[in-house]
Structure formats: C-alpha cells, structure tokens
Design an enzyme around this catalytic site. Sequence first.
Site, short mmCIF file in Angstrom:
data_model
loop_
_atom_site.label_atom_id
_atom_site.label_comp_id
_atom_site.label_asym_id
_atom_site.label_seq_id
_atom_site.Cartn_x
_atom_site.Cartn_y
_atom_site.Cartn_z
N LYS A 142 0.88 -1.17 0.00
CA LYS A 142 0.00 0.00 0.00
C LYS A 142 0.92 1.22 0.00
O LYS A 142 1.22 1.81 1.04
CB LYS A 142 -0.92 -0.05 1.23
N1 PMP Z 1 -7.57 -2.21 -3.44
C1 PMP Z 1 -7.05 -0.98 -3.31
C2 PMP Z 1 -6.36 -0.38 -4.48
C3 PMP Z 1 -7.19 -0.28 -2.10
O1 PMP Z 1 -6.70 0.95 -1.98
C4 PMP Z 1 -7.88 -0.87 -1.03
C5 PMP Z 1 -8.05 -0.12 0.24
N2 PMP Z 1 -6.97 -0.33 1.11
C6 PMP Z 1 -8.40 -2.16 -1.21
C7 PMP Z 1 -8.21 -2.80 -2.42
C8 PMP Z 1 -9.11 -2.86 -0.10
O2 PMP Z 1 -8.19 -3.15 0.93
P1 PMP Z 1 -8.65 -3.29 2.44
O3 PMP Z 1 -9.80 -4.23 2.45
O4 PMP Z 1 -7.45 -3.84 3.12
O5 PMP Z 1 -9.03 -1.93 2.92
#
Ligand code: PMP
Length: 303
Positions: free
Chosen positions: A162
């Site tokens: 991330k």
């Molecule tokens: N894909 C992307 C590109 C994201 O930014 C997020 C948000 N973090 C997600 C998927 C979903 O991830 P999470 O369930 O860990 O929030």
Amino acid sequence: MGNYVQGNSYYNEHTVLYLNGQVVRAADAKIDLYSQSLHYGYAAFEGIRSYRTASGETRIFKAVEHYDRLRRSAELLHMPYTFQTDELIEATYEVLKQNNLQDAYIRPLVFAPANMTFNPNSASNICIQAWEMQPFLGDKLLRVMSSSYQRPNPKGFHIEAKASGHYVNSLLASQEAKAKGFDEALLLDMNGFVAEGPGANIFYEKDGQLYTPAIGNILPGITRATVLEICAAEGIAVTEKRISTSELKQADAAFFCGTAAEVIGFKSLDETIFPLQWKESLSHRIQQTYKAWVTENIKEPIS
Ligand code: PMP
C-alpha cells in the site's frame, strides 16, 4: 509558516495525532517540504477503521492485520521500519481516546525524511491520524464505469504494497469515472482482466457462487480476506480466478469491498444492470454479516 491552500478540514485546533512516539497537536505537526515522500510518492500507509461495538466500546477492526501490512509495505519499499505493532495499536487507541472518536477512519503513514536523491534512508517517520468516519461510497448501489486506466504493472511496482505513489493511479481512475457521471471506476490489470476499484476489491455473484480476481495483480485487501472468511463460515463457494469484463457483465450481482467502503453493491457496470435484487442476493447477506462482524464485542488480541 507559509500560506497553505485550504483543503478539507480533517482536524481542528484540539485534534491530536501520533508522530514518532509522541501524541502531539495536529496543528503543530509539520512535514519537511524536502521529504522524499512528498516529491516521489515514496511512502507507505494504511486505512483502518474503528467501530463503536454493541456494548459501547471502541474497537479497531483487524488492527494487527493492518499494521502487519504496513510493515510489509514499508519493507517492500526498502523503508526502515523499526516500529512494533503492539505499540502502534496502543498509540492508535490513545489517539482515538484523546480525540473522542469511536467510529473513525485511521490513517497511519510511514514517510521518509528530507532526501532529494533516490537513495534509501537510515530511518523513517511514522504518524497516525484519525478522523470521524463519513460514508465513503455511500449506501446506495453504485453505477460503475470500466476505467480507461489500468492498474500499475506488478513488474513495475510492488502492487501488494500500500504505497502512496500507487494512488495517483487510483485518483486518476476515480476522477475520470466521476467526471463521466459514474460513482466509481473499475480498473483492469495489464493483461486486460478485471483487477479492482481505485480503493476496493471486487467480487461477483453468479448462480449462488462468488468469484473474485486471484491475487497477483491487486492489493490483497483485508476486507477481501474477511469476505472469504464470511463465505467459509456461511458455506458459500468462492472461486479466485482471472475474470473478463464480459463475464462480469453476465453476473447476477457484484460488489466492492474495502475497509472504507465496507461491502457495497453495484447497480450497473457501464450501464449493464445487474439483474438480481440486491436484498435477495448472497452479496447482501455478506454485507449484513460484515456489518455485524465489525461491531462485535471481540477485543483484537494485541500480539
Ligand atoms: N484495493 C485498493 C487499491 C485499495 O486501496 C484498497 C483499500 N486499502 C483495497 C483494495 C481494499 O483493501 P482493504 O480491504 O485492506 O481496505
């Protein structure tokens, strides 16, 4: 201090945040304008949520998983990471308490010191901000548009990290969709298969089963993992595989899932309407279960 252009207001004069081991007033905390993070998008972050549970306590949902991912993201970017998950979780609860927040969005950010070169650093900064959670994508079904932007090529980026810089791609896609009158974008991967939304993973439902893109070209979401757990608990079959847009358009229902978005259904993709009534779909059942899980009274084990 210079005159910054005003943005949205996420804090006021009383708000505190965590910065490198201390809780400080948000209004007093500064970023170095020579930070490598600001210039090159070289930073790692998390998006976490806390909920007021049924018994009135504040609980951070899957705190360990989020801080573990923050560590992995920083390590993939070669950013020094000396922080301990249990200390960061404790600090996050302290930030929530001092800001009087229960239903909050929590944003930890690992960022670089002043450095205009491309060389690695010997230390990283960490801050943890929190603000009251507003509905992210809202509660109504989404009109989604196939984006003209693809997700970053995993051979050019660590797509499972991330990383702040990856989010230029998300902003471009989301802004394009909204400018064209849609609610959100859906991006394909570099091979033309369905990948994810700008800030959420995707599932679709067909004939009582769920399908989602396999990991490899997506951010492996913590909510995606939770949806897989819900499906296992409820005996719903899920297949992780490569998905084409035309296959997705023949689905009975579809949804995005993410920490901020939670589980949110699609009305349509590129004006193709999903035929199953949302309230009658398995997807809706998963949405309801997710809402129940996040507000359960289970205290996250602090490892
Ligand atoms: N894909 C992307 C590109 C994201 O930014 C997020 C948000 N973090 C997600 C998927 C979903 O991830 P999470 O369930 O860990 O929030």
